[in-house]
Write an enzyme that holds these catalytic residues in place. Structure first.
Site, PDB file in Angstrom:
ATOM      1  N   LYS A 186      57.845  19.205  -6.246  1.00 23.38           N
ATOM      2  CA  LYS A 186      58.559  18.241  -7.090  1.00 23.38           C
ATOM      3  C   LYS A 186      58.184  16.802  -6.720  1.00 23.38           C
ATOM      4  CE  LYS A 186      61.757  16.506  -9.852  1.00 23.38           C
ATOM      5  NZ  LYS A 186      61.605  16.531 -11.307  1.00 23.38           N
TER       6      LYS A 186
ATOM      7  N   CYS B 139      56.911   9.057 -14.855  1.00 20.02           N
ATOM      8  CA  CYS B 139      58.212   9.662 -15.151  1.00 20.02           C
ATOM      9  C   CYS B 139      58.960   8.775 -16.155  1.00 20.02           C
ATOM     10  CB  CYS B 139      59.047   9.831 -13.876  1.00 20.02           C
ATOM     11  SG  CYS B 139      60.673  10.521 -14.277  1.00 20.02           S
TER      12      CYS B 139
ATOM     13  N   GLY C   5      56.163  21.024 -24.051  1.00 20.57           N
ATOM     14  CA  GLY C   5      55.946  22.247 -24.827  1.00 20.57           C
ATOM     15  C   GLY C   5      54.997  22.060 -25.988  1.00 20.57           C
TER      16      GLY C   5
HETATM   17  N1  OXC Z   1      58.572  13.832 -16.010  1.00 21.21           N
HETATM   18  C1  OXC Z   1      58.638  13.470 -14.724  1.00 21.21           C
HETATM   19  O1  OXC Z   1      57.715  12.891 -14.207  1.00 21.21           O
HETATM   20  N2  OXC Z   1      59.774  13.760 -14.039  1.00 21.21           N
HETATM   21  C2  OXC Z   1      60.812  14.547 -14.589  1.00 21.21           C
HETATM   22  N3  OXC Z   1      60.721  14.667 -15.975  1.00 21.21           N
HETATM   23  C3  OXC Z   1      59.594  14.394 -16.661  1.00 21.21           C
HETATM   24  O2  OXC Z   1      59.488  14.606 -17.859  1.00 21.21           O
HETATM   25  C4  OXC Z   1      62.143  14.037 -14.108  1.00 21.21           C
HETATM   26  O3  OXC Z   1      62.469  14.314 -12.943  1.00 21.21           O
HETATM   27  O4  OXC Z   1      62.828  13.325 -14.857  1.00 21.21           O
END
Ligand code: OXC
Length: 299
Positions: free
Chosen positions: A35, A118, A209
């Protein structure tokens, strides 16, 4: 970095805890991406913050993660799976990114994916859309990073932006380019409930998706063209089948990551997609990905 197949997980879905990462380790995913982590642990945005929708997903997770120190520790444990472990780094400023990467430099991770895209951090624009900041963070991180460091980009939609991003990337020469992150700030509405389907930011979130495959393919293709095929492209966005993976390789990608389909189907998706891709190669008479990588024809 040697990969057993070209299929592995995208940073984000089901890769926060050691348990989740072990599941990816035991699957046929050819690498384990952890993550995206920040300096300090984060709870992320309020729930509900993920929803499956008709042709994909929408999320506004807000980078919930355990803080980089945990992922440095996890790297040790995950090496036993005998596949590359990739740290995803998403510091909230350049200094954070440098500090986090310093720690991963002395860890057994095989590579780092710097997430500049993000869309879900309140009050923090995506760095990939601010070219001056992107230039700065790449300058500061690529010079001190001792591991292969790649960059995860947001989707671009205009040729001028592709060219500017490619100019900066070529200057800093990352080990790979991952495109694309979710399409930011989309809005899905449930007409029955007359409501959004996620709560944070008034329902706006990153779209993933099947909706985003054509945009992801365009980004993989454009960056392959603009870098002359010299920087490996990791394609992500709408990979549900071996045929989808094939399209990304044809566009110029070296590997593909799976996000939404992993959320929906679980870790069996990596084996299924890799097997489907192998079968398609056989049917087409190809011996390897190099036989067709980047060789997209224009009709
Ligand atoms: N992209 C990201 O880089 N992080 C996650 N969601 C996303 O679409 C997040 O943690 O929000």
């Amino acid at each position: 970095m040697a990969l057993r197949t070209c299929v592995f997980n995208a940073a984000g879905p089901k890769d926060v805890t050691l348990d989740e990462l072990e599941t990816i380790g035991k699957s046929r995913a050819s690498a384990i991406v952890m993550k995206s982590c920040t300096l300090e642990p984060r709870q992320g945005n309020e729930e509900p913050r993920y929803s499956d929708v008709e042709k994909g997903s929408i999320n506004s997770m807000g980078l919930p993660n355990l803080g980089y120190r945990e992922y440095v520790k996890f790297a040790d444990a995950l090496k036993k799976h005998g596949k590359p472990v990739i740290a995803s780094v998403s510091g909230l400023c350049t200094a954070d990114n440098v500090e986090i990467i310093k720690s991963f430099n002395d860890s057994p991770v095989d590579a780092i994916e710097l997430n500049l895209s993000c869309p879900n951090i309140k009050g923090k624009p995506q760095i990939g859309y601010d070219f001056a900041q992107m230039d700065e963070v790449l300058r500061e991180t690529t010079k001190m990073c001792k591991k292969p460091i790649g960059v995860k980009l947001p989707p671009y939609f205009d040729f001028v932006h592709f060219e500017e991003a490619a100019r900066i990337l070529k200057k800093h020469n990352p080990a790979f380019i991952t495109c694309i992150n979710s399409i930011g700030n989309a809005l899905v509405i449930d007409a029955d409930k007359e409501s959004t389907v996620i709560r944070p930011k008034g329902g706006f979130g990153g779209l993933g998706g099947a909706y985003i495959k054509p945009t992801a393919l365009a980004n993989a293709r454009k960056f392959y063209e603009l870098t002359g095929g010299k920087i490996p492209i990791v394609g992500v966005g709408g990979v549900f089948t071996g045929r989808d993976a094939f399209e990304f390789i044809l566009a110029g990608a070296t590997a593909v990551q799976i996000g939404t389909a992993f959320m929906q189907e679980g870790a069996g998706v990596f084996e299924r997609v890799a097997d489907e891709l192998m079968l398609l190669l056989k049917t087409k008479g190809y011996d390897s990905l190099d036989d067709f990588r980047g060789k997209l024809k224009t009709c």
